[in-house]
Scaffold this active site. Structure first.
Site, PDB file in Angstrom:
ATOM      1  N   HIS A 142      -7.615  -5.764   0.512  1.00  0.00           N
ATOM      2  CA  HIS A 142      -6.487  -4.856   0.713  1.00  0.00           C
ATOM      3  C   HIS A 142      -5.516  -5.375   1.769  1.00  0.00           C
ATOM      4  O   HIS A 142      -4.300  -5.313   1.573  1.00  0.00           O
ATOM      5  CB  HIS A 142      -6.989  -3.468   1.107  1.00  0.00           C
ATOM      6  CG  HIS A 142      -5.908  -2.434   1.101  1.00  0.00           C
ATOM      7  ND1 HIS A 142      -5.286  -2.008  -0.052  1.00  0.00           N
ATOM      8  CD2 HIS A 142      -5.304  -1.758   2.118  1.00  0.00           C
ATOM      9  CE1 HIS A 142      -4.367  -1.117   0.236  1.00  0.00           C
ATOM     10  NE2 HIS A 142      -4.350  -0.949   1.555  1.00  0.00           N
ATOM     11  N   ASP A 178      -9.537  -6.038  -3.753  1.00  0.00           N
ATOM     12  CA  ASP A 178      -9.129  -4.915  -2.902  1.00  0.00           C
ATOM     13  C   ASP A 178     -10.256  -3.892  -2.827  1.00  0.00           C
ATOM     14  O   ASP A 178     -10.691  -3.347  -3.836  1.00  0.00           O
ATOM     15  CB  ASP A 178      -7.861  -4.265  -3.482  1.00  0.00           C
ATOM     16  CG  ASP A 178      -7.197  -3.293  -2.517  1.00  0.00           C
ATOM     17  OD1 ASP A 178      -7.909  -2.631  -1.738  1.00  0.00           O
ATOM     18  OD2 ASP A 178      -5.963  -3.163  -2.568  1.00  0.00           O
ATOM     19  N   SER A 229       0.839  -1.196   0.000  1.00  0.00           N
ATOM     20  CA  SER A 229       0.000   0.000   0.000  1.00  0.00           C
ATOM     21  C   SER A 229       0.886   1.263   0.000  1.00  0.00           C
ATOM     22  O   SER A 229       1.652   1.473  -0.934  1.00  0.00           O
ATOM     23  CB  SER A 229      -0.944  -0.032   1.196  1.00  0.00           C
ATOM     24  OG  SER A 229      -1.938   0.953   1.094  1.00  0.00           O
TER      25      SER A 229
END
Length: 258
Positions: free
Chosen positions: A234, A204, A131
């Site tokens: 995610h 995600d 991320s």
């Protein structure tokens, strides 16, 4: 809204230690060029650290480096890689306040530390980021390409302004005002020699998988690999079957040339 250093609760007070996961380590305090003291874990393999790759882990926008020790354990114990990780400024027990400029300085500080360490300086170095950590990795490698042998990014975004409409739809028309940019879509194109592995959770719910796909397509590097995980959300892509096998295969083939 971007740097959630206080989540989960207690993240600024308690940081788990590698010894709790069966890893040898030293706890280092680095002073960055702008005078901020940040914390890092250096986990070297006993006896043969100089002969194995080193994974530099950059964590996501919440928690601290301790929350990623279960990942570090897979790299260190199962795959036998050295592991280096840090808590960005304003995260965990590191001083300061997180900003894009500051995190860029922090990532350079940990790289400079590795390049001066007698055991690690000549090892094959791979940046790994999830991320926000993917954006940190892309930025650092784009500025220091000759120092890296590989890069792995998971569920990262094109840029913060392009992510805002998906995460905060009510303020999508104000995204242009965001001064934290992380322009990975531009930085990824500056990497032309380092092999890159893109790991995408196709379920995600925070970062649209299309962001990862576009980063892959924008990449100009000589060797790039794509792996999608159909059930990967995610935060749970890392738990999907074949996740670590994919990483091991990438490093064997593209970094170690086995």
């Amino acid at each position: 809204m971007i740097y959630l250093a206080g989540l989960p609760e207690g993240s600024r007070q308690v940081v788990q230690k590698p010894s709790e996961f069966g890893m040898n380590y030293t706890d280092e305090t680095l002073t960055t060029k702008d005078g901020v003291r940040i914390k890092a874990y250096i986990c070297k393999l006993p006896l043969y650290a100089r002969d194995r790759p080193t994974i530099l882990i950059f964590h996501a926008n919440a928690g601290n480096m301790g929350h990623r020790l279960f990942i570090a354990k897979e790299f260190y114990v199962k795959l036998e890689y050295n592991v280096v990780m840090l808590s960005y400024r304003g995260y965990g027990l590191s001083e300061g306040t997180p900003t894009e400029k500051g995190l860029r300085i922090d990532s350079q500080a940990i790289l400079d530390f590795i390049l001066k360490d007698e055991d690690l300086k000549n090892t094959k170095l791979i940046a790994y980021g999830q991320s926000l950590g993917g954006a940190v990795s892309i930025d650092l490698v784009s500025r220091n390409e000759d120092k890296f042998s590989g890069m792995i990014v998971e569920n990262t975004f094109l840029s913060i302004p392009k992510l805002i409409p998906h995460v905060f739809p009510l303020i999508k028309y104000l995204a242009f005002l965001c001064h934290q940019v992380w322009p990975s879509e531009k930085a990824i194109q500056q990497i032309v020699n380092v092999p890159v592995l893109f790991l995408s959770g196709l379920n995600d719910e925070l970062v649209p998988p299309s962001h990862m796909r576009q980063l892959y397509e924008l990449s100009q590097t000589r060797t790039k690999h794509w792996k999608g995980f159909n059930n990967g959300t995610h935060n749970e892509t890392v738990f999907q079957p074949s996740y670590y096998d994919t990483i091991e295969d990438f490093i064997k083939k593209e970094v170690l040339k086995e």
